[in-house]
Structure formats: structure tokens, C-alpha cells
Design an enzyme around this catalytic site. Sequence first.
Site, short mmCIF file in Angstrom:
data_model
loop_
_atom_site.label_atom_id
_atom_site.label_comp_id
_atom_site.label_asym_id
_atom_site.label_seq_id
_atom_site.Cartn_x
_atom_site.Cartn_y
_atom_site.Cartn_z
N ARG A 156 8.09 -11.67 -3.22
CA ARG A 156 7.59 -12.81 -2.44
C ARG A 156 6.10 -13.41 -2.88
NH1 ARG A 156 10.88 -15.58 -0.32
NH2 ARG A 156 9.03 -16.38 1.37
N LYS B 80 10.56 -3.18 -18.12
CA LYS B 80 9.85 -2.30 -16.85
C LYS B 80 8.30 -1.64 -17.14
CE LYS B 80 14.33 -0.84 -15.42
NZ LYS B 80 15.44 0.29 -14.88
N SER C 252 -6.36 -7.82 -0.01
CA SER C 252 -4.89 -7.94 0.64
C SER C 252 -4.85 -9.15 1.42
CB SER C 252 -4.59 -6.75 1.78
OG SER C 252 -5.34 -6.96 2.72
N CYS C 253 -3.85 -9.77 1.75
CA CYS C 253 -3.84 -11.03 2.47
C CYS C 253 -4.63 -10.99 3.92
CB CYS C 253 -2.46 -11.34 3.05
SG CYS C 253 -1.48 -9.92 3.94
N THR D 118 -3.35 0.00 8.43
CA THR D 118 -3.86 -0.85 7.49
C THR D 118 -5.46 -0.55 7.08
OG1 THR D 118 -4.34 -3.22 6.92
CG2 THR D 118 -4.46 -2.50 9.13
N GLY D 119 -5.60 -0.99 5.64
CA GLY D 119 -7.05 -0.64 5.33
C GLY D 119 -7.60 -1.74 5.19
N ARG E 36 3.40 -4.42 13.39
CA ARG E 36 4.55 -5.49 12.49
C ARG E 36 5.47 -5.98 13.56
NH1 ARG E 36 4.99 -4.89 6.93
NH2 ARG E 36 2.82 -4.30 6.21
N ASN F 174 0.47 -15.27 5.30
CA ASN F 174 0.15 -14.45 4.60
C ASN F 174 0.91 -14.27 3.29
OD1 ASN F 174 2.16 -13.51 7.26
ND2 ASN F 174 3.04 -12.69 5.45
#
EC number: 1.2.1.12
Length: 337
Positions: free
Chosen positions: A13, A80, A151-152, A211-212, A234, A316
Amino acid sequence: MSQVNIGINGFGRIGRIVFRNSVVHNTANVVAINDPFIDLEYMVYMLKYDSTHGVFNGDISTKDGKLIVNGKSIAVFAEKDPSNIPWGQAGAHYVVESTGVFTTIDKASAHIKGGAKKVVISAPSADAPMYVCGVNLDAYDPKAQVVSNASCTTNCLAPLAKVIHDKFGIVEGLMTTVHATTATQKTVDGPSAKDWRGGRAAAANIIPSSTGAAKAVGKVIPSLNGKLTGMAFRVPTTNVSVVDLTARLEKGASYDEIKAEVKRASENELKGILGYTEDAVVSQDFIGNSHSSIFDAAAGISLNNNFVKLVSWYDNEWGYSNRCLDLLVFMAQKDSA
């Protein structure tokens, strides 16, 4: 300064939306993509069609094992092990690490072995320095080879918290993010040993989660360290999330005064980062919005002049991916100074 050449590791994404952003906003030049789980033809399909952001506005094809976008050739790898990706050979000086796997300095540094100069992790990191555009870029150290774009949710909360804290002082606060579904969730109930609730069907439930993001604000705004924490719900939507910050203020202020200060910041030092709206908006109205955070003036409330609830939206995917590129460009400018 000429466009910075970048590589993307992980074409999920965020990787794909970072790519789309680079084309739409012409901020960076993607020269290489690595993803061991997607072959070239499938990469074309996934880039072209998107259930959230629509059909890609441009020409996509393949030639000689490379991805061709709007006539530009992009190297494609399927390694990988990040240390085996020939970023240097492809001319990718800066890499967006968007697999969600290599999120520490040690793991992300593998990209340096392949010829990358700097790595931006598109996730929080346990040990890499975190930067949030509009908040703490002045703390950037060009000596750092690996950094995190946080993070977003931290990107949504931190600019708003900074404005409020700088003007009125935040004594303490609790954040809740009502967060859209992400790829780690389950379509139907499935095993999730570390997070039992997280294993429940995403489309059928509102799922409390940890969430942090709020605590991370203390890393980018040291004076707020230990003053914020939070949790997440969520919810069954595919994109766009919203932060609810409930805070106790040091200096009393009416809600109108708070709105005025956020609006002022959104038009000045945080223009393009923090948005402001008084419209009767809902989540779908923010798909494709490039701000990190859009303050919803009509949704917030105050109990009194020292206790307020503030609401701010964020795409997000799109907004956050924009900041990944902004951070890369900022770093490239500082590194070449």
C-alpha cells in the site's frame, strides 16, 4: 536542486502510493523498485488499478524486464535480502523502506550495502531517529543513514499537538485514533496469536487496538514526552482515519481561540502539513488529501477553557506517503548543502 533519485523496497500500500505521489507531485524520481513477492506483470496491474485511489493517471507498460511509466524506465528487482538489492547500480541514492519488516537501524542498514546512501523507514522504529515534517526537521542530523518517518497517526497528531502545546501548553492528553482497516487485518476471523482481537473479521467489527502513536509524539516533541498516550479503534472502512485528542491545557483558552490558532498555523508555518476546515465533512471527503492532518473545527468540543477535545482527519495512505517523499527531499537538500 535536481530531483532526488529514489528506490522503493516493498510495493504494498505505502510503496505504491509513494510511487503515485512521486508522479502526481513530481517531487522525486523513482528509478528502482524491489519486491520479491510481485512479478513485473502483476506490478503493472497493482499500480494501474487501485480500489481506493482509482485508476493510475498515466501510461504503464514493461520492456526488457523493466517497468515503463510515462515513458520513463524503472529498474525492478525481486531480492528478499535488502543487502543484495543493487540500488547503487540503479542510481537510487535514497530508499523508502516500506515492507514493514526492516524497521530497525541494523535491518534497514542492509540497503546501504547495496549502494543506497540513506534509508527512510515508512513506519515507527525502535531505534532510528524519527522525523515528522512540520514538527522536528530542524533536529535532522545528516550523519544519520537510517531514519524513520514515524507512523501516519503520529504525523497527524504531532503537528496539531505542537500548535496547541506551543500556544497554550498541554499538561496531559489522551488520543484515540479511529483508524481505517489495513492490510495486516483479517477478512474473516483468523489466527492472531499476539493480538486476539486483531484476528477478528475487519469488515464486521469495530476492533479496539493498541498504538504507540501518541507516545511517539514525545520523541519528536521532547517537551511532551510522558504527557500523551493513546489507543485505536480499527473500523470497517478502507481509508482515511481520524484522531481525537482530549487534552488538559496549561493556559485557559476558549474553543474559538483554539480554532483561530490552528487556522493561523495552517496558513503559515504548517501550510501544506496541517489543514483546517469548518465544513460538515466525513471521512470519504479526505481521500487523496495530501495534508498530514486536517483539523475539523466543527467537530471539536470544550468542557471548559482548560479541557478540550480536538478532532483531526488524515488520509493514512496518501498524506503519509506524501510526507515520506517530503522527508526524502528535505534530507537530500540538507545532505548536499
